[in-house]
Each structure stands twice: as C-alpha cells, then as structure tokens.
Motif scaffolding. Sequence first.
Motif, short mmCIF file in Angstrom:
data_model
loop_
_atom_site.label_atom_id
_atom_site.label_comp_id
_atom_site.label_asym_id
_atom_site.label_seq_id
_atom_site.Cartn_x
_atom_site.Cartn_y
_atom_site.Cartn_z
N TYR A 231 30.77 75.73 64.68
CA TYR A 231 29.95 74.55 64.97
C TYR A 231 30.77 73.42 65.59
CZ TYR A 231 25.25 75.32 63.04
OH TYR A 231 23.95 75.74 62.84
N THR A 232 31.95 73.16 65.02
CA THR A 232 32.67 71.92 65.33
C THR A 232 33.76 72.06 66.38
OG1 THR A 232 34.21 72.34 63.49
CG2 THR A 232 32.24 71.02 63.02
N VAL B 87 31.53 76.62 60.06
CA VAL B 87 31.90 75.23 60.33
C VAL B 87 32.82 75.15 61.54
CG1 VAL B 87 33.05 73.18 59.41
CG2 VAL B 87 31.62 74.58 57.91
N TYR C 54 37.07 69.84 63.00
CA TYR C 54 37.68 71.13 63.36
C TYR C 54 39.19 71.10 63.16
CZ TYR C 54 39.03 75.27 65.98
OH TYR C 54 39.57 76.48 66.33
#
Length: 213
Positions: A37-38, A34, A50
């Motif tokens: 990704y962010t 995650v 994030y």
Amino acid sequence: MNFNGYLKALMQSLLMISVSGVLAILLGFLVAIVLIYTKENGLKPKPVIYNVLDFIINLFRSFPFIILMIMLFPLARFVVGTAIGTTAAIVPLTIAAIPFAARIIEGSLNTVDAGIIEAAKSFGAKNSQIIFRVMLVEALPNLVQGITNIFINIVGYSAMAGTIGGEGLGQVAINYGYYRWNDEILAVTVVIIFLVVQVIQTLGNRIYRQLIR
C-alpha cells in the motif's frame, strides 16, 4: 536414544515449525500488505510509513536467531509462562520469521504486472479488491514457492532453538549427539531434518506445478 525418543523430538519440531510458520505467514502477510500500500508507487503511497517499516524489517532480519531468541526469553515467559520448551520456542520462531515472510510475500505480490493492476483500477476495483482478487490470485504460484522457503527457513531456526532449550530435533542433536560424542545420534537427527525439508520442498513443488498448469 530409541525410536520413541526420535519420534517425540520430531513431533516437537513439527509443532514448532507448523505453528510458528502459520503465524509468521499470517502476520507477515499483513505487514506485506502495508508495504504494498505505502511504497512509492503503491496503492496509497506513504513513504514515511514504508521507510519506517522497511527499517524495522531490516533491523530484525539482521539479528542472528540465537541472539534474538535469548533477547525474547522474557516475552516468551510472559506469553506462555516459561522461556524453555517447545511452546516457548514458538514465540521467537514466529517473531524471527515474520520479517522474512513479509519480504517474501511482498516480493511475490510485486511480481504482478502493473498493467493488470491499472486495468483493475479502470474497472473501479477498490484497493482491497486489487490486493485480494487481483494481486493475490496472480501471484499465487510465486507465493507458494515463497511460503515453501519460509517453512524451510523455520526448520533451520527450530534446529538452532534446540541449542538453548527449544526441544525438538535440534536439542537431541546437541545434547545427545554433540555433547556426548555420539556420531550416530547426530547423523540420524541430521537425516531426519533433511527428510523434513525434502517433504516440505516436494509438497511445495507439487502445489506450484498444479497452479501453473
């Protein structure tokens, strides 16, 4: 304290270390994905997600483990039916190690050259393929070193867990060594813990060397 007593304590410690280590790495890997990704220049930038996740990780990492374990007594009791013992200690050990594991794994994945990622994108690779077939493969040696550090970190946590009912080598060192002024028991448990760390580090080093050949 006889040989069987040390062996039982060692088995309890190894159970705590192995189970909580595997769970922390699996859950930490999900958190790291995650984050990858962010992040600002990530595969799907979402700064708000994030920053929130980054704050939560830093918050949990700032807690001393013993305080965190005490705070998690109710959760351990809910999950396993008791707040003391080897099985109960796995709950706070896992939760304490997840933020550390997430940071280690995120850092390892971030070592992958941006050019390689861009090349994968130009060939039409999906984000999931970039994570699992490109970044994970390229970062594997660093991940092995990171995972080795995660397990060693949990060894230290498991020893501290013994001071408040977590069983294992930490409990032997405190209850039979420190409280009873028995330097021999204290020294033996310290040596065993050192040997456990040494075995983990040696195994991690060997796997790392095999991967970089």
